[in-house]
Design an enzyme around this catalytic site. Structure first.
Site, PDB file in Angstrom:
ATOM      1  N   GLU A   1      56.011  33.656  53.019  1.00  0.00           N
ATOM      2  CA  GLU A   1      56.871  33.038  52.001  1.00  0.00           C
ATOM      3  C   GLU A   1      56.802  31.527  52.140  1.00  0.00           C
ATOM      4  O   GLU A   1      56.550  30.994  53.218  1.00  0.00           O
ATOM      5  CB  GLU A   1      58.308  33.529  52.188  1.00  0.00           C
ATOM      6  CG  GLU A   1      59.282  33.058  51.119  1.00  0.00           C
ATOM      7  CD  GLU A   1      60.691  33.571  51.349  1.00  0.00           C
ATOM      8  OE1 GLU A   1      61.639  32.864  50.974  1.00  0.00           O
ATOM      9  OE2 GLU A   1      60.837  34.675  51.918  1.00  0.00           O
TER      10      GLU A   1
ATOM     11  N   GLN B   1      42.564  38.963  31.061  1.00  0.00           N
ATOM     12  CA  GLN B   1      43.439  40.063  30.634  1.00  0.00           C
ATOM     13  C   GLN B   1      44.262  39.591  29.433  1.00  0.00           C
ATOM     14  O   GLN B   1      45.456  39.364  29.523  1.00  0.00           O
ATOM     15  CB  GLN B   1      44.359  40.480  31.780  1.00  0.00           C
ATOM     16  CG  GLN B   1      43.630  40.971  33.018  1.00  0.00           C
ATOM     17  CD  GLN B   1      44.598  41.341  34.131  1.00  0.00           C
ATOM     18  OE1 GLN B   1      45.542  42.095  33.934  1.00  0.00           O
ATOM     19  NE2 GLN B   1      44.356  40.789  35.315  1.00  0.00           N
TER      20      GLN B   1
ATOM     21  N   HIS C   1      39.859  31.363  28.518  1.00  0.00           N
ATOM     22  CA  HIS C   1      38.879  32.428  28.301  1.00  0.00           C
ATOM     23  C   HIS C   1      38.931  32.933  26.855  1.00  0.00           C
ATOM     24  O   HIS C   1      37.912  33.341  26.304  1.00  0.00           O
ATOM     25  CB  HIS C   1      39.134  33.584  29.267  1.00  0.00           C
ATOM     26  CG  HIS C   1      38.085  34.644  29.224  1.00  0.00           C
ATOM     27  ND1 HIS C   1      36.768  34.414  29.581  1.00  0.00           N
ATOM     28  CD2 HIS C   1      38.152  35.951  28.848  1.00  0.00           C
ATOM     29  CE1 HIS C   1      36.073  35.520  29.432  1.00  0.00           C
ATOM     30  NE2 HIS C   1      36.880  36.466  29.000  1.00  0.00           N
TER      31      HIS C   1
ATOM     32  N   ASP D   1      26.343  36.269  26.864  1.00  0.00           N
ATOM     33  CA  ASP D   1      26.910  37.445  26.208  1.00  0.00           C
ATOM     34  C   ASP D   1      27.397  37.068  24.813  1.00  0.00           C
ATOM     35  O   ASP D   1      27.580  35.889  24.492  1.00  0.00           O
ATOM     36  CB  ASP D   1      28.042  38.082  27.023  1.00  0.00           C
ATOM     37  CG  ASP D   1      29.174  37.120  27.308  1.00  0.00           C
ATOM     38  OD1 ASP D   1      29.552  36.357  26.400  1.00  0.00           O
ATOM     39  OD2 ASP D   1      29.684  37.122  28.442  1.00  0.00           O
TER      40      ASP D   1
ATOM     41  N   LYS E   1      24.620  42.110  26.124  1.00  0.00           N
ATOM     42  CA  LYS E   1      24.707  42.922  27.335  1.00  0.00           C
ATOM     43  C   LYS E   1      25.667  44.084  27.133  1.00  0.00           C
ATOM     44  O   LYS E   1      26.568  44.037  26.302  1.00  0.00           O
ATOM     45  CB  LYS E   1      25.169  42.071  28.523  1.00  0.00           C
ATOM     46  CG  LYS E   1      26.616  41.602  28.425  1.00  0.00           C
ATOM     47  CD  LYS E   1      27.034  40.781  29.627  1.00  0.00           C
ATOM     48  CE  LYS E   1      28.490  40.315  29.467  1.00  0.00           C
ATOM     49  NZ  LYS E   1      28.916  39.439  30.558  1.00  0.00           N
TER      50      LYS E   1
END
Length: 314
Positions: free
Chosen positions: A42, A99, A132, A172, A195
């Site tokens: 902590e 995500q 992203h 990609d 890809k």
């Protein structure tokens, strides 16, 4: 926020190296902060100088481990309780950004959760770079200043690489927009790697859309994590007749064994920014600093000036 309101810059533990360079550009001292760590892991945060009524800029990238995010949240909470005038999170690399949607049933949307955590903690603004996914800006209920590494990359390309034989490439399909922006601005051709994945961080198949024969190829991405995609794409370019292959990416996540893969690959060079500290050693890795860009963004925020006018391409 007013141009007459004093501002202070503070740094989290792992992004102090960048905050020091930002402060050097701003010609201001880095704020004094104490982070006390306990035996069980902590930690607590305390400001060692008054921040009452001041605009506080907190510099911390939130890449894993989660301590970096937790440290930033505690910095925000401490600033709020110390009566800061406004709290601006400066997050060069926004973690958990991959995500950004439910791509299969029963998964978390991590980017939205992080946005909520920062909002509840008490930030008034976020300054970040090369998210992203652009739509992550919409996860926040406060203003988001989204900076682009193209500011530093374009200068490097023009001063270092021969444009007459250069072709931009994306490893990609998801990076097509980013690569297309570079290609249009530099007035050079582009190619796409398509890809397919069997699972995260593992490329099953890849093929090129476009012609790279006898060209110098520059692969563009936002994040290099395991380097599997970027090195496989580089090999494919060379197999299809490319004369040389370089890569550039905004964020050097570079999880093991990424550095080894880059060193063993056909890439002649890979260029990153210093949004994340790159601690490994590789002769193929070049690091460009984004400190000046973030310093200028902080100046403009303090003076209520436009930030979008900073960028040639987005």
């Amino acid at each position: 926020m007013s141009a007459h309101t004093p501002f202070l810059v503070f740094a989290g533990t792992t992004t102090r190296y960048l905050a020091e360079k930002i402060c050097l550009s701003l010609q201001c001292p880095l704020g004094q902060m104490n982070i006390q760590r306990f035996a069980d892991g902590e930690f607590s945060v305390s400001y060692e100088e008054s921040i009452r009524g001041k605009d506080v800029f907190l510099v911390q990238s939130t890449y894993p481990n989660a301590d970096n995010l937790m440290e930033l949240l505690l910095m925000v909470d401490a600033a709020k309780r110390a009566s800061a005038h406004s709290i601006i999170a400066v997050v060069p690399y926004f973690g958990w950004a991959r995500q950004d949607r439910k791509d299969k049933p029963r998964v978390a949307i991590g980017a939205k959760l992080i946005a909520d955590l920062l909002g509840v903690a008490g930030i008034n603004r976020l300054i970040t770079m090369d998210l992203h996914a652009d739509q992550i800006q919409g996860f926040f209920d406060v203003p988001v200043d989204h900076l682009y590494a193209s500011t530093v990359f374009l200068e490097f390309i023009r001063s270092t690489l021969p444009l007459d034989n250069l072709v931009m490439a994306t490893p990609d399909v998801g990076g097509t927009k980013r690569t297309s922006s570079y290609a249009k601005h530099l007035e050079i051709p582009m190619v796409i790697c398509h890809k397919t994945r069997q699972q995260a961080n593992e490329v099953a198949d890849m093929r090129i859309i476009g012609d790279v024969r006898d060209r110098d190829v520059l692969l563009v991405d936002d994040i290099v994590d395991t380097a599997g995609t970027i090195t496989k794409a580089a090999g494919l370019m060379l197999q299809n007749g490319a004369r040389s292959v370089r890569a550039m990416a905004s964020h050097a996540v570079m999880s093991d064994p990424a550095t080894m893969l880059v060193d063993q690959s056909v890439l002649s060079e890979i260029i990153f920014t210093d949004s994340i500290p790159y601690t490994k050693k590789s002769e193929k890795v070049t690091i460009l600093s984004i400190a000046e860009m973030f310093a200028e963004a902080i100046r403009r925020v303090c003076n209520d000036e436009s930030i979008s006018s900073l960028y040639t391409i987005k």
